[in-house]
Design a protein around this motif. Sequence first.
Motif, PDB file in Angstrom:
ATOM      1  N   ALA A 213       2.956   4.341  -0.032  1.00 57.30           N
ATOM      2  CA  ALA A 213       2.839   3.194   0.875  1.00 57.30           C
ATOM      3  C   ALA A 213       2.190   3.581   2.198  1.00 57.30           C
ATOM      4  O   ALA A 213       1.529   2.755   2.839  1.00 57.30           O
ATOM      5  N   HIS A 214       2.370   4.855   2.617  1.00 60.61           N
ATOM      6  CA  HIS A 214       1.749   5.284   3.866  1.00 60.61           C
ATOM      7  C   HIS A 214       0.231   5.276   3.751  1.00 60.61           C
ATOM      8  O   HIS A 214      -0.467   4.913   4.702  1.00 60.61           O
ATOM      9  N   ASP A 215      -0.311   5.660   2.560  1.00 61.87           N
ATOM     10  CA  ASP A 215      -1.752   5.598   2.346  1.00 61.87           C
ATOM     11  C   ASP A 215      -2.227   4.154   2.259  1.00 61.87           C
ATOM     12  O   ASP A 215      -3.342   3.820   2.685  1.00 61.87           O
ATOM     13  N   LEU A 216      -1.386   3.295   1.696  1.00 59.69           N
ATOM     14  CA  LEU A 216      -1.700   1.867   1.608  1.00 59.69           C
ATOM     15  C   LEU A 216      -1.841   1.275   3.005  1.00 59.69           C
ATOM     16  O   LEU A 216      -2.800   0.545   3.305  1.00 59.69           O
ATOM     17  N   LEU A 217      -0.900   1.600   3.881  1.00 59.09           N
ATOM     18  CA  LEU A 217      -0.956   1.090   5.254  1.00 59.09           C
ATOM     19  C   LEU A 217      -2.171   1.643   5.990  1.00 59.09           C
ATOM     20  O   LEU A 217      -2.864   0.909   6.707  1.00 59.09           O
ATOM     21  N   ALA A 218      -2.459   2.931   5.810  1.00 55.53           N
ATOM     22  CA  ALA A 218      -3.603   3.528   6.489  1.00 55.53           C
ATOM     23  C   ALA A 218      -4.910   2.867   6.064  1.00 55.53           C
ATOM     24  O   ALA A 218      -5.782   2.570   6.901  1.00 55.53           O
ATOM     25  N   LYS A 231       5.595  -6.620   4.794  1.00 54.27           N
ATOM     26  CA  LYS A 231       6.891  -7.222   4.489  1.00 54.27           C
ATOM     27  C   LYS A 231       7.859  -6.124   4.086  1.00 54.27           C
ATOM     28  O   LYS A 231       7.542  -5.275   3.237  1.00 54.27           O
ATOM     29  N   ARG A 232       9.039  -6.119   4.703  1.00 56.77           N
ATOM     30  CA  ARG A 232      10.038  -5.084   4.448  1.00 56.77           C
ATOM     31  C   ARG A 232      11.428  -5.717   4.339  1.00 56.77           C
ATOM     32  O   ARG A 232      11.695  -6.763   4.945  1.00 56.77           O
ATOM     33  N   PRO A 237      13.270   1.238   6.945  1.00 60.62           N
ATOM     34  CA  PRO A 237      12.437   1.871   7.975  1.00 60.62           C
ATOM     35  C   PRO A 237      11.002   1.376   7.891  1.00 60.62           C
ATOM     36  O   PRO A 237      10.554   0.889   6.842  1.00 60.62           O
ATOM     37  N   ALA A 238      10.275   1.502   8.988  1.00 59.78           N
ATOM     38  CA  ALA A 238       8.857   1.150   8.990  1.00 59.78           C
ATOM     39  C   ALA A 238       8.107   2.107   8.069  1.00 59.78           C
ATOM     40  O   ALA A 238       8.486   3.270   7.910  1.00 59.78           O
ATOM     41  N   VAL A 239       7.048   1.608   7.436  1.00 57.01           N
ATOM     42  CA  VAL A 239       6.252   2.438   6.544  1.00 57.01           C
ATOM     43  C   VAL A 239       5.671   3.624   7.318  1.00 57.01           C
ATOM     44  O   VAL A 239       5.096   3.457   8.402  1.00 57.01           O
ATOM     45  N   ALA A 240       5.855   4.811   6.780  1.00 61.87           N
ATOM     46  CA  ALA A 240       5.344   6.058   7.364  1.00 61.87           C
ATOM     47  C   ALA A 240       5.853   6.299   8.776  1.00 61.87           C
ATOM     48  O   ALA A 240       5.305   7.117   9.504  1.00 61.87           O
TER      49      ALA A 240
END
Length: 266
Positions: A213-218, A231-232, A237-240
Amino acid sequence: MSEPQIHVRLAVQAESAAFTTQASSLAQQLNLPQVAADSAADEWDLLLQVGSFGLRLQELGKGAPGPVWVDFAGGANAHRRQFGGGAGQMVAKAVGVKGGVRPTVLDATAGLGRDAFVLASLGCVVTLIERVPLVAALLADGLARATADPDAAPIVRNMSLLHGDAIALMRDWQGEAPQVIHLDPMFPHRDKSALVKKEMRLFRPLVGDDDDAHDLLAAALALATHRVVVKRPRKAPAVAGIAPAQVLAGQSSRYDIYPLKSLSKL
């Protein structure tokens, strides 16, 4: 986002002999075995059924819930469109729908397309990405059937579906970049509604978790022109660990908002 490995026994089945050819084509497309229309199919955990109803996923076994399929013309989607609160819904606020502002949206984790349908019903042009072939097939079937419904057809004309790895597609995006990217990475949700419990029970072994998910957000932050919204679950926790500039919280979930440029300037 690599395609998850399926750890359940899954096959394609036609409702009747009239749908055998269609079921065979789908089984080949998804690289799944096919069982006969009149088979008891006791050795399978799930059946992807093809018939007059379209395409649906049915769990087997004692106490199994009813089937899951994508229905934009009726059911929960129609109810939400008519009575869900319009532009006052949390997803609409998160992506920046207000007044005459209707941003173009990329839903990079489309799932069954509910949030995308809401945004399209409010006038946003939405591109959907779904990486899991079976879920993409359900979504494509729902979009196709919705074109025959006079109320849903104008909405789904604002929706287009891409099947593939969202990270790769965003990194190599072709054409005009989306103004807003919507992400909903798979997470152990605690929503207690029966519908969500049924769908999570079926899809968890098929979809898996979004460990990247961290790569998805980046990738989303590098592509979106105006904002990224994630959406969480409310207490997740926040992604990454990347703190959002704004949080829009509901009873069981929240939106982490990463603004890049003011939408008021559209």
